[in-house]
Motif scaffolding. Structure first.
Motif, PDB file in Angstrom:
ATOM      1  N   LEU A   1       0.830  -1.201   0.000  1.00  0.00           N
ATOM      2  CA  LEU A   1       0.000   0.000   0.000  1.00  0.00           C
ATOM      3  C   LEU A   1       0.870   1.259   0.000  1.00  0.00           C
ATOM      4  O   LEU A   1       0.614   2.223  -0.738  1.00  0.00           O
ATOM      5  CB  LEU A   1      -0.916  -0.020   1.223  1.00  0.00           C
ATOM      6  N   ILE A   2       1.891   1.243   0.818  1.00  0.00           N
ATOM      7  CA  ILE A   2       2.788   2.410   0.881  1.00  0.00           C
ATOM      8  C   ILE A   2       3.497   2.596  -0.457  1.00  0.00           C
ATOM      9  O   ILE A   2       3.557   3.706  -0.992  1.00  0.00           O
ATOM     10  CB  ILE A   2       3.807   2.238   2.030  1.00  0.00           C
ATOM     11  N   LYS A   3       4.016   1.492  -0.993  1.00  0.00           N
ATOM     12  CA  LYS A   3       4.764   1.596  -2.253  1.00  0.00           C
ATOM     13  C   LYS A   3       3.881   2.167  -3.370  1.00  0.00           C
ATOM     14  O   LYS A   3       4.344   2.936  -4.210  1.00  0.00           O
ATOM     15  CB  LYS A   3       5.299   0.218  -2.659  1.00  0.00           C
ATOM     16  N   ALA A   4       2.593   1.815  -3.355  1.00  0.00           N
ATOM     17  CA  ALA A   4       1.689   2.272  -4.401  1.00  0.00           C
ATOM     18  C   ALA A   4       1.358   3.760  -4.268  1.00  0.00           C
ATOM     19  O   ALA A   4       0.822   4.362  -5.201  1.00  0.00           O
ATOM     20  CB  ALA A   4       0.403   1.442  -4.366  1.00  0.00           C
ATOM     21  N   ASN A   5       1.670   4.331  -3.098  1.00  0.00           N
ATOM     22  CA  ASN A   5       1.301   5.739  -2.861  1.00  0.00           C
ATOM     23  C   ASN A   5       2.510   6.648  -2.645  1.00  0.00           C
ATOM     24  O   ASN A   5       2.370   7.781  -2.197  1.00  0.00           O
ATOM     25  CB  ASN A   5       0.380   5.826  -1.633  1.00  0.00           C
ATOM     26  N   LEU A   6       3.697   6.146  -2.934  1.00  0.00           N
ATOM     27  CA  LEU A   6       4.915   6.897  -2.590  1.00  0.00           C
ATOM     28  C   LEU A   6       5.010   8.238  -3.300  1.00  0.00           C
ATOM     29  O   LEU A   6       5.715   9.140  -2.832  1.00  0.00           O
ATOM     30  CB  LEU A   6       6.161   6.052  -2.893  1.00  0.00           C
ATOM     31  N   GLY A   7       4.317   8.394  -4.406  1.00  0.00           N
ATOM     32  CA  GLY A   7       4.357   9.664  -5.118  1.00  0.00           C
ATOM     33  C   GLY A   7       3.776  10.800  -4.307  1.00  0.00           C
ATOM     34  O   GLY A   7       4.030  11.969  -4.589  1.00  0.00           O
ATOM     35  N   ALA A   8       3.005  10.468  -3.248  1.00  0.00           N
ATOM     36  CA  ALA A   8       2.171  11.468  -2.541  1.00  0.00           C
ATOM     37  C   ALA A   8       2.904  12.596  -1.812  1.00  0.00           C
ATOM     38  O   ALA A   8       2.515  13.725  -2.021  1.00  0.00           O
ATOM     39  CB  ALA A   8       1.192  10.753  -1.611  1.00  0.00           C
ATOM     40  N   PRO A   9       3.900  12.490  -0.973  1.00  0.00           N
ATOM     41  CA  PRO A   9       4.511  11.294  -0.407  1.00  0.00           C
ATOM     42  C   PRO A   9       3.670  10.686   0.722  1.00  0.00           C
ATOM     43  O   PRO A   9       2.642  11.236   1.087  1.00  0.00           O
ATOM     44  CB  PRO A   9       5.836  11.833   0.138  1.00  0.00           C
ATOM     45  N   VAL A  10       4.186   9.578   1.298  1.00  0.00           N
ATOM     46  CA  VAL A  10       3.519   8.917   2.419  1.00  0.00           C
ATOM     47  C   VAL A  10       4.217   9.324   3.710  1.00  0.00           C
ATOM     48  O   VAL A  10       5.409   9.090   3.871  1.00  0.00           O
ATOM     49  CB  VAL A  10       3.558   7.384   2.266  1.00  0.00           C
ATOM     50  N   ASN A  11       3.449   9.955   4.601  1.00  0.00           N
ATOM     51  CA  ASN A  11       4.003  10.393   5.883  1.00  0.00           C
ATOM     52  C   ASN A  11       3.501   9.466   6.989  1.00  0.00           C
ATOM     53  O   ASN A  11       2.312   9.232   7.125  1.00  0.00           O
ATOM     54  CB  ASN A  11       3.574  11.837   6.177  1.00  0.00           C
ATOM     55  N   VAL A  12       4.463   8.954   7.777  1.00  0.00           N
ATOM     56  CA  VAL A  12       4.155   7.903   8.747  1.00  0.00           C
ATOM     57  C   VAL A  12       4.669   8.280  10.129  1.00  0.00           C
ATOM     58  O   VAL A  12       5.719   8.930  10.244  1.00  0.00           O
ATOM     59  CB  VAL A  12       4.791   6.561   8.294  1.00  0.00           C
ATOM     60  N   THR A  13       3.948   7.871  11.168  1.00  0.00           N
ATOM     61  CA  THR A  13       4.420   8.014  12.550  1.00  0.00           C
ATOM     62  C   THR A  13       4.564   6.625  13.187  1.00  0.00           C
ATOM     63  O   THR A  13       3.677   5.783  13.050  1.00  0.00           O
ATOM     64  CB  THR A  13       3.441   8.854  13.392  1.00  0.00           C
ATOM     65  N   ILE A  14       5.687   6.432  13.842  1.00  0.00           N
ATOM     66  CA  ILE A  14       5.919   5.244  14.667  1.00  0.00           C
ATOM     67  C   ILE A  14       6.081   5.751  16.090  1.00  0.00           C
ATOM     68  O   ILE A  14       7.011   6.503  16.365  1.00  0.00           O
ATOM     69  CB  ILE A  14       7.201   4.502  14.240  1.00  0.00           C
ATOM     70  N   SER A  15       5.178   5.364  16.988  1.00  0.00           N
ATOM     71  CA  SER A  15       5.196   5.968  18.324  1.00  0.00           C
ATOM     72  C   SER A  15       4.907   4.939  19.403  1.00  0.00           C
ATOM     73  O   SER A  15       4.004   4.119  19.255  1.00  0.00           O
ATOM     74  CB  SER A  15       4.148   7.081  18.404  1.00  0.00           C
ATOM     75  N   PRO A  16       5.667   4.999  20.497  1.00  0.00           N
ATOM     76  CA  PRO A  16       5.386   4.089  21.612  1.00  0.00           C
ATOM     77  C   PRO A  16       4.202   4.548  22.452  1.00  0.00           C
ATOM     78  O   PRO A  16       3.767   3.827  23.355  1.00  0.00           O
ATOM     79  CB  PRO A  16       6.675   4.143  22.433  1.00  0.00           C
ATOM     80  N   ASP A  17       3.667   5.745  22.158  1.00  0.00           N
ATOM     81  CA  ASP A  17       2.548   6.251  22.950  1.00  0.00           C
ATOM     82  C   ASP A  17       1.254   5.579  22.515  1.00  0.00           C
ATOM     83  O   ASP A  17       1.052   5.300  21.331  1.00  0.00           O
ATOM     84  CB  ASP A  17       2.424   7.768  22.785  1.00  0.00           C
ATOM     85  N   ASN A  18       0.390   5.331  23.464  1.00  0.00           N
ATOM     86  CA  ASN A  18      -0.934   4.769  23.188  1.00  0.00           C
ATOM     87  C   ASN A  18      -0.912   3.450  22.418  1.00  0.00           C
ATOM     88  O   ASN A  18      -1.581   3.314  21.395  1.00  0.00           O
ATOM     89  CB  ASN A  18      -1.794   5.778  22.417  1.00  0.00           C
ATOM     90  N   PRO A  19      -0.134   2.475  22.878  1.00  0.00           N
ATOM     91  CA  PRO A  19      -0.196   1.168  22.228  1.00  0.00           C
ATOM     92  C   PRO A  19      -1.556   0.512  22.475  1.00  0.00           C
ATOM     93  O   PRO A  19      -2.272   0.885  23.410  1.00  0.00           O
ATOM     94  CB  PRO A  19       0.923   0.384  22.916  1.00  0.00           C
ATOM     95  N   ILE A  20      -1.899  -0.436  21.647  1.00  0.00           N
ATOM     96  CA  ILE A  20      -3.144  -1.188  21.838  1.00  0.00           C
ATOM     97  C   ILE A  20      -2.899  -2.214  22.954  1.00  0.00           C
ATOM     98  O   ILE A  20      -2.015  -3.058  22.827  1.00  0.00           O
ATOM     99  CB  ILE A  20      -3.535  -1.909  20.537  1.00  0.00           C
ATOM    100  N   PRO A  21      -3.642  -2.149  24.081  1.00  0.00           N
ATOM    101  CA  PRO A  21      -3.374  -3.081  25.192  1.00  0.00           C
ATOM    102  C   PRO A  21      -3.633  -4.534  24.776  1.00  0.00           C
ATOM    103  O   PRO A  21      -4.629  -4.817  24.108  1.00  0.00           O
ATOM    104  CB  PRO A  21      -4.369  -2.650  26.280  1.00  0.00           C
ATOM    105  N   LEU A  22      -2.744  -5.408  25.181  1.00  0.00           N
ATOM    106  CA  LEU A  22      -2.852  -6.814  24.792  1.00  0.00           C
ATOM    107  C   LEU A  22      -3.171  -7.731  25.974  1.00  0.00           C
ATOM    108  O   LEU A  22      -3.174  -8.949  25.824  1.00  0.00           O
ATOM    109  CB  LEU A  22      -1.550  -7.278  24.130  1.00  0.00           C
TER     110      LEU A  22
END
Ligand SMILES: [Ca+2]
Ligand SMILES: [Ca+2]
Ligand SMILES: [Ca+2]
Length: 709
Positions: free
Chosen positions: A507-528
């Motif tokens: 999905l990201i590769k197909a939209n790279l022209g946009a560009p694709v802006n992403v966040t990787i964050s340890p805040d608010n993980p989904i509780p397991l």
């Protein structure tokens, strides 16, 4: 009585109709469950080893720096052992002053780096604890006299988390701790010098017992250091060479690989200072080494010898001294009854020994659960998440057409997401150093690198991207399937990394022209909390079509790390879950010394928590199948309070109706025993219900049970 056993019949009669095509071979070699997360610091550089968990760290971190000079205990250990005399008090004080001066010198250097001293120790360990900017760690590791740099243990993730969670702390505070119960740990041995087994708790003490290399004869002799008050006996059926050479017997079962030490600590550790407690800290342990010191394999020969041994530890040919509980955190996938170890386990259970085994770490594949856990009388343990676990989703901020949260990810222990990073994604291809040149003109500075899986170690790819300036990494799978973890394979520079599934990467590769802006964050993980660990092996058992695993427990407990004296690291997989149940069984044995193993198992299963989910991140609200968790997650406090037990009489505890082709109507009848533990008359109303609404709606199965017992 909760009546779980009665209202959770094995109703998936048709679901498994097409699944007998599953390959029915078992791997030839018995293997330990996965320990790949127990990564080892590199030693080939001039730097002191930096724990891989610190690599890729950013911002302020807390570390412990170990210094070269012998601690007070180390300084006198050799003298004391050879002469039987401790240093005089004045000399001990002099030694401490000398260590203090060196620590002052060290602190003067690191204060220039902005480091703040948290603590220093000199008696059991010569080390300084610091809070420091992670960028300074390589400099600290290069300072003279530094021998190791490791993270400060995060106590929110340790046994203080899992022990109360399964009810063991409540049981301990009520006065039961396993005292008088003997538990055999058939594994890679036990480091009985560790603080968590009441040992001296120093590296020097370990070296006195083991030596400094696998070839050191010290690890074949007891040297007056074994047995100990906690680890009361044991034997080594493997030696230090196998599988690279022959098996060898010796009388010192001290651990080198580290697996057995973790397992033993989770079951019954109790530190000399009283701060650390396993599930049943009063038990006596037997260290029975049947697994390699230098590989993750366990010898099928040694395992059988080990089973003989635990029934007759004093070797006098009389099995009246058999142990009470055996833990086997090992297995072989697609476990079948035609297995010597399974037979030995079945005989032990019959004699009256509780045998607990890990279900395996081969994931959510029907029938893959391993032997010896698949043996009917053995208690098979699946792995659930520790209470604090959380899943970190990939957040796509833009373009708007694909913006959102993408939860099918994994994190890497050695490249943790310890700070939030946001950036545009740059796809660098496969990205193997020296093999795959980055595309022309690529600028990774401040960007998030998208790297494809394949051809070389994941850590080397991430190291390369980090050194090229990437702020974060998305590691994209190139085949369908859930996200998975990767072990450390070299490199020294890491940034926050998420492993993402193939469809996200596409999905990201197909939209790279946009560009694709992403966040990787340890805040608010989904509780397991209250959900499966994806790698935990699924049943039912291959040979009996019976419910396996039968119970689950959180793995990943912080526990004793072999050869470190007093350090602890997280230990996971079903290898870490089985000892939670073995410890729980020991508490029940103490309370009910005359119970046969079937009642111990029934008490644990009847009182487990069945509300365990498959994956809160991927399929919210979907309960885990019974063939993944058995009766549910262990709650030993409830098990000890049980007034009535119910157990199936055919399949080792659960009520399992097995496999049916569903090509024609069939009727299956099973009996169960309901045992009143009290002296009062009791009656129960029996209700049946389906675990899944669509099973109820299909009408394929009708369950009848007596309305009252
Ligand atoms: Ca020794
Ligand atoms: Ca040995
Ligand atoms: Ca005996």
């Amino acid at each position: 009585m909760h009546g779980e056993v009665m209202r959770r019949p094995f109703v998936s009669l048709s679901l498994f109709g097409g699944l007998l095509a599953v390959p029915m071979f078992a791997t030839a070699q018995i293997r330990l469950a996965d320990v790949s997360h127990l990564s080892v610091a590199t030693t080939e550089t001039a730097l002191a080893p930096v724990d891989p968990r610190l690599m890729g760290a950013g911002g302020q971190v807390e570390i412990i720096v170990r210094l070269a000079d012998p601690s007070l205990a180390a300084a006198q250990a050799e003298d004391a052992r050879k002469t039987g005399a401790l240093m005089e008090r004045a000399r001990q004080r002099e030694h401490l002053r000398a260590l203090d001066a060196r620590q002052n010198d060290f602190m003067n250097r690191v204060r220039n780096l902005g480091a703040r001293e948290l603590a220093r120790v000199r008696k059991a360990h010569n080390a300084v604890a610091l809070r420091v900017d992670a960028a300074s760690i390589p400099v600290i590791a290069s300072l003279p006299g530094v021998t190791a740099v490791r993270p400060v243990v995060n106590y929110e993730l340790d046994l203080a988390e899992t022990v109360p969670y399964i009810g063991a702390a409540a049981v301990q505070s009520a006065g039961l701790d396993g005292t008088g119960v003997r538990v055999a740990v058939i594994d890679s041995g036990i480091d009985y010098t560790h603080r968590n087994f009441g040992g001296p708790g120093t590296v020097e003490a370990y070296e006195d017992a083991y030596g400094v290399a696998t070839a050191d004869p010290l690890n074949t002799t007891r040297d007056g250091l074994f047995p100990t008050a906690k680890v009361i006996e044991g034997f080594d059926f493997v030696g230090e060479v196998w599988p690279d050479g022959d098996l060898a017997h010796d009388e010192d079962p001290i651990d080198f690989g580290g697996h057995g030490t973790h397992v033993a600590d989770i079951i019954g550790g109790r530190s000399s200072d009283g701060t650390h407690r396993g599930v049943a800290p009063g038990v006596s342990l037997l260290a029975v080494k049947a697994c390699s010191a230098v590989a993750t394999s366990c010898s099928g020969v040694a395992l059988l010898e080990a089973m003989d041994y635990v029934l007759d530890p004093n070797g006098d040919g009389d099995i009246s001294d058999a142990v009470d509980v055996v833990n086997l955190s090992l297995g072989s996938s697609y476990g079948q009854r035609e297995d010597d170890l399974s037979e030995a386990c079945a005989n032990a259970v019959r004699l009256g020994v509780v045998v607990v085994a890990s279900a395996g770490n081969a994931a959510d594949r029907p029938y893959i659960t391993g032997s010896p856990a698949s043996t009917p009388g053995v208690i098979s343990v699946a792995q659930t998440q520790v209470p604090s676990a959380g899943q970190i989703p990939m957040i796509i901020n833009s373009p708007a057409s694909i913006a959102g949260s993408y939860p099918n990810t994994e994190t890497l222990d050695w490249a943790p997401v310890n700070a939030a990073v946001t950036g545009d994604v740059v796809h660098v291809g496969r990205g193997c150093p020296g093999l795959d040149p980055y595309p022309e003109g690529v600028d990774l500075n401040g960007k998030i690198a998208l790297i494809d899986r394949g051809a070389c170690a994941v850590s080397l790819k991430i190291d390369r991207a980090a050194k090229a300036g990437a702020a974060g990494v998305l590691f994209g799978l190139v085949a369908p399937g859930d996200a998975l973890k990767f072990s450390f394979g070299g490199g020294d520079t890491f940034v926050p990394t998420l492993v993402i599934i193939q469809s996200y990467a596409s999905l990201i590769k197909a939209n790279l022209g946009a560009p694709v802006n992403v966040t990787i964050s340890p805040d608010n993980p989904i509780p397991l909390i209250g959900s499966m660990v994806s790698s935990s092996s699924r049943g039912p058992s291959y040979s009996e079509d019976a419910i396996k695993p039968e119970i689950s427990a959180p793995g990943a407990s912080l526990s004793a790390e072999v050869g470190t004296g007093d350090f602890e690291t997280a230990f996971g997989g079903t290898s870490g879950a089985a000892p939670m149940v073995a410890g729980s069984a020991a508490l029940l044995v103490q309370a009910h010394p005359h119970w046969p193993p079937a009642l111990v198992k029934a008490a644990l299963m009847n009182n487990a928590d069945p509300e365990i989910y498959t994956s809160p991140a991927l399929v919210p609200g979907v309960l885990a199948p019974i063939t993944r968790i058995g009766a549910g997650e262990v709650r030993v406090d409830r098990a000890l309070g049980a007034r009535t037990l119910a157990l199936g009489l055919h399949a080792g505890g659960a009520l399992s109706f097995g496999f049916d082709t569903a090509a024609h109507d069939s009727l299956k009848l099973q009996f169960m025993l309901v045992k009143n533990l009290s002296h009062r008359h009791r009656s129960y109303r029996v209700e049946t219900e389906f675990r899944y609404a669509d099973d109820a709606a299909s009408g394929a199965v009708t369950v009848w049970a007596p309305p009252v017992v």
